[in-house]
Design an enzyme around this catalytic site. Sequence first.
Site, short mmCIF file in Angstrom:
data_model
loop_
_atom_site.label_atom_id
_atom_site.label_comp_id
_atom_site.label_asym_id
_atom_site.label_seq_id
_atom_site.Cartn_x
_atom_site.Cartn_y
_atom_site.Cartn_z
N ASN A 93 -10.53 3.19 3.81
CA ASN A 93 -10.28 3.06 2.37
C ASN A 93 -11.38 2.31 1.63
O ASN A 93 -11.80 2.70 0.55
CB ASN A 93 -8.94 2.36 2.13
CG ASN A 93 -8.64 2.23 0.66
OD1 ASN A 93 -8.53 3.22 -0.05
ND2 ASN A 93 -8.56 0.99 0.17
N TRP B 55 -9.21 8.79 -7.09
CA TRP B 55 -10.48 9.17 -7.73
C TRP B 55 -10.50 8.71 -9.18
O TRP B 55 -11.51 8.19 -9.68
CB TRP B 55 -10.73 10.69 -7.62
CG TRP B 55 -11.39 11.02 -6.32
CD1 TRP B 55 -10.77 11.46 -5.18
CD2 TRP B 55 -12.78 10.87 -5.99
NE1 TRP B 55 -11.71 11.60 -4.17
CE2 TRP B 55 -12.93 11.26 -4.64
CE3 TRP B 55 -13.89 10.48 -6.71
CZ2 TRP B 55 -14.18 11.24 -3.99
CZ3 TRP B 55 -15.14 10.45 -6.07
CH2 TRP B 55 -15.26 10.84 -4.73
N TRP C 98 -21.17 13.94 -17.88
CA TRP C 98 -21.58 13.94 -16.47
C TRP C 98 -22.88 14.71 -16.29
O TRP C 98 -23.18 15.63 -17.06
CB TRP C 98 -20.50 14.58 -15.60
CG TRP C 98 -19.18 13.88 -15.67
CD1 TRP C 98 -18.03 14.36 -16.25
CD2 TRP C 98 -18.85 12.58 -15.17
NE1 TRP C 98 -17.02 13.44 -16.13
CE2 TRP C 98 -17.49 12.34 -15.47
CE3 TRP C 98 -19.57 11.59 -14.49
CZ2 TRP C 98 -16.84 11.16 -15.12
CZ3 TRP C 98 -18.92 10.42 -14.15
CH2 TRP C 98 -17.57 10.21 -14.46
N GLU D 205 0.84 -1.22 0.00
CA GLU D 205 0.00 0.00 0.00
C GLU D 205 0.87 1.25 0.00
O GLU D 205 0.53 2.24 -0.66
CB GLU D 205 -0.95 0.01 1.20
CG GLU D 205 -1.99 -1.09 1.16
CD GLU D 205 -2.76 -1.16 -0.17
OE1 GLU D 205 -3.19 -0.11 -0.66
OE2 GLU D 205 -2.90 -2.27 -0.70
N TRP E 133 1.54 1.87 -3.40
CA TRP E 133 0.51 2.60 -4.16
C TRP E 133 0.70 4.11 -4.02
O TRP E 133 0.48 4.88 -4.95
CB TRP E 133 -0.90 2.21 -3.70
CG TRP E 133 -1.43 1.03 -4.46
CD1 TRP E 133 -1.46 -0.27 -4.04
CD2 TRP E 133 -2.00 1.04 -5.79
NE1 TRP E 133 -2.02 -1.05 -5.02
CE2 TRP E 133 -2.36 -0.28 -6.09
CE3 TRP E 133 -2.24 2.03 -6.74
CZ2 TRP E 133 -2.95 -0.64 -7.32
CZ3 TRP E 133 -2.82 1.70 -7.95
CH2 TRP E 133 -3.17 0.36 -8.23
N TRP F 282 -16.02 13.05 -11.16
CA TRP F 282 -15.14 12.63 -10.06
C TRP F 282 -14.41 13.83 -9.45
O TRP F 282 -14.06 13.83 -8.27
CB TRP F 282 -14.15 11.55 -10.53
CG TRP F 282 -13.30 11.93 -11.72
CD1 TRP F 282 -13.59 11.71 -13.01
CD2 TRP F 282 -12.03 12.61 -11.70
NE1 TRP F 282 -12.59 12.19 -13.83
CE2 TRP F 282 -11.61 12.75 -13.05
CE3 TRP F 282 -11.20 13.10 -10.70
CZ2 TRP F 282 -10.43 13.36 -13.41
CZ3 TRP F 282 -10.01 13.71 -11.06
CH2 TRP F 282 -9.63 13.83 -12.39
P1 FAD Z 1 -3.24 1.84 5.52
O1 FAD Z 1 -4.16 0.84 4.94
O2 FAD Z 1 -2.67 1.57 6.84
O3 FAD Z 1 -2.08 2.05 4.44
C1 FAD Z 1 -0.81 2.59 4.79
C2 FAD Z 1 -0.48 3.72 3.85
O4 FAD Z 1 -0.42 3.25 2.51
C3 FAD Z 1 -1.50 4.84 3.82
O5 FAD Z 1 -1.31 5.73 4.89
C4 FAD Z 1 -1.22 5.47 2.48
O6 FAD Z 1 -0.10 6.31 2.52
C5 FAD Z 1 -0.90 4.26 1.63
N1 FAD Z 1 -2.11 3.79 0.97
C6 FAD Z 1 -3.04 2.92 1.43
N2 FAD Z 1 -4.01 2.74 0.51
C7 FAD Z 1 -3.67 3.51 -0.54
C8 FAD Z 1 -4.26 3.76 -1.79
N3 FAD Z 1 -5.42 3.19 -2.19
N4 FAD Z 1 -3.64 4.63 -2.63
C9 FAD Z 1 -2.49 5.24 -2.28
N5 FAD Z 1 -1.88 5.03 -1.10
C10 FAD Z 1 -2.47 4.19 -0.25
N6 FAD Z 1 -4.88 8.55 0.63
C11 FAD Z 1 -4.20 9.64 1.01
O7 FAD Z 1 -3.17 9.52 1.67
N7 FAD Z 1 -4.64 10.90 0.68
C12 FAD Z 1 -5.77 11.10 -0.07
O8 FAD Z 1 -6.10 12.26 -0.37
C13 FAD Z 1 -6.52 9.95 -0.47
N8 FAD Z 1 -7.66 10.08 -1.18
C14 FAD Z 1 -8.36 8.94 -1.56
C15 FAD Z 1 -9.52 9.08 -2.33
C16 FAD Z 1 -10.23 7.95 -2.72
C17 FAD Z 1 -11.47 8.10 -3.57
C18 FAD Z 1 -9.78 6.67 -2.34
C19 FAD Z 1 -10.54 5.44 -2.76
C20 FAD Z 1 -8.64 6.52 -1.59
C21 FAD Z 1 -7.89 7.65 -1.21
N9 FAD Z 1 -6.70 7.52 -0.46
C22 FAD Z 1 -6.01 8.65 -0.09
C23 FAD Z 1 -6.09 6.20 -0.23
C24 FAD Z 1 -6.45 5.50 1.08
O9 FAD Z 1 -7.84 5.48 1.27
C25 FAD Z 1 -5.78 6.09 2.30
O10 FAD Z 1 -4.40 6.26 2.07
C26 FAD Z 1 -5.94 5.18 3.51
O11 FAD Z 1 -7.30 4.94 3.77
C27 FAD Z 1 -5.30 5.83 4.71
O12 FAD Z 1 -5.51 5.10 5.88
P2 FAD Z 1 -4.31 4.32 6.57
O13 FAD Z 1 -3.14 5.21 6.74
O14 FAD Z 1 -4.88 3.67 7.78
O15 FAD Z 1 -3.99 3.23 5.45
#
Ligand code: FAD
Length: 485
Positions: A349, A390, A314, A283, A286, A367
Amino acid sequence: MPAPIIVWFRNDLRLSDNPALTAAAKQSAESGAPVLPLFILENEDGDPWPLGGASRWWLHHSLERLGEACAALGSPLLLRRGEAAGVLGALIRETHTGCVLWNRRYAPALTARDSAVEAALTERGIDVRSFNAGLLAEPWTVEKKSGGPFKVFTPFWRSVSASLDPPHPTRPPAALTAPKTPVASDRLADWRLLPTAPDWAGGLRESWEPGEAAARERLADFLDGPVAAYPTERDRPDHDGTSAVSPRLAFGEIGPRQIWHAARHAADAQPELAGGVEAFLREIGWREFNHHLLHQAPHLPDRPFNERFADFPWREDAAGLRAWQRGRTGYPIVDAGMRQLWRTGWMHNRVRMIAASFLIKDLLLPWQEGERWFWDTLVDADLANNAGNWQWVAGCGADAAPFFRVFNPVLQGEKFDPKGDYVRRHVPELDRLPARWIHKPWEAPPEVLKTAGVKLGTDYPHPIVEHDAARDRALALYRQRKAKA
Ligand code: FAD
């Protein structure tokens, strides 16, 4: 006294593993030069992505913590506001600074600004140096074997992780030499980063503790066990199964190299954590990938990566958008997510994906509307991650979910919040509804609704669209698009 060194903090609000600060401290130890830690609240005129409300709240508290930490080391954090080049120029004149150090940032408008500042300062004979504190692999260091940037995540991450050997994080400097004469600083409170009228930040205060120390503590707690179950728990919004490091990464209270080393160390020490650690680091991968995409497509926050979607038809629907923003769509899992976001500045997420899919595919709203709302309300708002995700959900990004994949909010709710605990936490008016109906209250028999004290249309809305019909409408548009291509 030798000429001072300015360390310009931006989204790297930490003392450990901060290469610009480490370099300054080393130079200062050798030469006796004072170190001036500086944060500039930059002018946002014309900035297409000015800081959102939730980010401003986080920034205030994070600066407070950083200020305390700098003061404890001996050189207070200077706060100035204005246009970065002008502020730096004035401070350099005032203090006879000879050197400015910073860690790089990656949003297109900011890299352009940093390049201009660097050119202007270099021309004045200032020694300017920048470092990597924010990514495991900066975008321009990664390319396909055949040349060119990656557009697909799996080969990107395979390539990055195969050669990854990030330097060990550095410790905070033991002390910072202060200038002989104190340097004027703004007062943080005068920046008015916190909301006052109204003060909507109560839920943020309850949910978060910004600052480097809390960030490290949270990561350590997560790696000390919960990470083992991450591969499955990460999809459960009703459980606390993710790391919650995202806002800390967004503000740089912790860096990806610290996360990488801490996670690897945890897996070495406790082999049963290895699977969870791999999934967790993927992650983080990502996040790297989204920065890679933003670098190759600076228009990512505004326009589809896949040009085929550029003129997608849209809808316009102000009432629908508002219902989505306020968590009043009539779909409990969507509403729970949107209310969690509004109250705490964060959304799980899995629910981000469901809520985003609902806006884009059920409501057929652009979006970019959702992206803007998230930008303003998320404490972890990050240009690359927000835009990349997005576009992923909209199906117009690189390596995105196909547009024809439409999340069903009822089935998603039943699968990932099986008892409805998440919905109950954030949509209290449905609290007494049995699990069987909690994700589809409109199907509940009248006596069940009555016993649960729910009057649909009064206490909780009827669904604002019918999902199956909305799905067909979206798919029909998608087919037309495909036929045109
Ligand atoms: P964990 O699951 O613990 O993951 C650890 C780290 O991995 C996160 O802190 C993040 O840095 C990275 N990560 C995890 N999932 C993703 C992902 N899908 N894409 C990219 N990196 C990821 N994340 C943001 O940091 N900022 C945003 O503005 C953002 N906007 C989002 C918008 C949408 C529509 C969606 C679907 C996801 C978005 N995310 C965003 C990705 C993700 O939802 C969050 O990073 C995650 O929920 C953060 O919680 P966590 O730190 O507990 O994640």
